[in-house]
Design an enzyme around this catalytic site. Structure first.
Site, mmCIF file in Angstrom:
data_model
loop_
_atom_site.group_PDB
_atom_site.id
_atom_site.type_symbol
_atom_site.label_atom_id
_atom_site.label_comp_id
_atom_site.label_asym_id
_atom_site.label_seq_id
_atom_site.Cartn_x
_atom_site.Cartn_y
_atom_site.Cartn_z
ATOM 1 N N ARG A 194 -4.109 -10.336 4.384
ATOM 2 C CA ARG A 194 -4.466 -10.356 2.959
ATOM 3 C C ARG A 194 -3.294 -9.780 2.167
ATOM 4 N NH1 ARG A 194 -6.781 -6.557 -0.490
ATOM 5 N NH2 ARG A 194 -8.229 -7.390 -2.080
ATOM 6 N N LYS A 218 0.820 -1.214 0.000
ATOM 7 C CA LYS A 218 0.000 0.000 0.000
ATOM 8 C C LYS A 218 0.858 1.270 0.000
ATOM 9 C CE LYS A 218 -4.319 -1.873 1.681
ATOM 10 N NZ LYS A 218 -5.442 -1.787 2.649
#
Length: 283
Positions: free
Chosen positions: A260, A226
């Protein structure tokens, strides 16, 4: 603003040092990401052709993932929303094929997509909007409820939190309570790293993961590649694997239940080493 990345200080009269032993006995499960979107933030996770996507999902299972999370709409900052019909067109054949190979999760915010995905074999609704608990209850499937400010993520900034961990925790416990009322049995809460949070907010949520894991509901965490990792390291998305793997340690020690990720083999290797060094040993 300069962020203090130093470890928290501990007053010996009030606190004990954080434990490196993972709480409980359950292993940290790995959910692999499979995106059927042309505009996902990392090109390495995009699969446009059905055959290619099915092969990628099979490889995720073969690598040892507990589940594959299939998404047909990007929720990255500035992403253009797609219709439920377009989303289903992307994901339906992949779910049908992979549901015979292992556990499949559908990453969606649309009720009709969730319903059709479960009919096709998905057993988890991974809901970035935190609003589909009634659907999961009706379908008797697993449910992930996430905290987010906007979905897709707004490019116009993020809210200012007085205490991001308290506010996110309150929101998540509300989702969990509503899901229980709807009859959801298997559920996870997700603090929504990167979804309407500043760099400082994301770092604080990760620092205080133990308090989120202590809410009494299993936690799913998504940090893989991210943008906040790029802000800390100066790396572009294709070079953020080391930063992503570094965050598995605090997740593991805090008691996160599912992580995840895009990079399943490397994540499983990291978890294996954490278990070898810090995991429970037989007497």
């Amino acid at each position: 603003m300069t962020i203090d990345f130093s470890p928290p200080r501990y007053d010996s009269d009030l606190h004990s040092a954080p434990s490196t032993t993972r709480p409980g006995t359950e292993p940290l499960k790995v959910m692999g990401i499979l995106n059927l979107t042309p505009d996902s933030f990392w090109a390495g996770s995009r699969y446009a052709a059905t055959e290619e996507a099915i092969a990628a999902g099979e490889a995720i299972f073969e690598a040892g993932a507990w589940a594959v999370d299939i998404g047909g709409e990007s929720t990255r900052p500035g992403a253009v929303p797609v219709s439920p019909d377009a989303e289903l067109e992307r994901i339906a054949p992949i779910i049908s094929a992979l549901a015979t190979k292992g556990r499949v999760s559908v990453d969606t915010r649309h009720d009709v997509v969730a319903e059709e995905a479960v009919r096709l074999g998905a057993s988890i609704v991974n809901d970035v909007s935190g609003t589909l608990h009634n659907v999961a209850g009706r379908l008797s499937c697993g449910y992930v409820g996430m905290h987010s400010h906007t979905v897709p993520v707004s490019i116009d900034g993020h809210p200012v939190y007085d205490d991001v961990v308290t506010e996110v925790s309150t929101h998540l416990t509300g989702i969990a309570a509503a899901a229980r009322v709807e009859g959801v049995g298997e559920m996870w809460i997700d603090p929504g790293i990167g979804f309407g949070k500043s760099l400082e907010d994301n770092v604080e949520l990760l620092r205080r993961l133990p308090s989120i894991c202590a809410l009494g509901v299993p936690v799913l965490l998504g940090v893989s590649r991210k943008s906040f990792i790029g802000k800390v390291t100066g790396r572009e998305v294709g070079e953020r694997l080391p930063g992503s793997l570094a965050l598995i340690a605090p997740a593991w020690s805090a008691g996160v239940d599912v992580i995840r990720v895009h990079d399943v083999p490397q994540t499983l290797d990291t978890i294996a080493m954490l278990e070898a060094v810090w995991g429970a040993t037989s007497s």
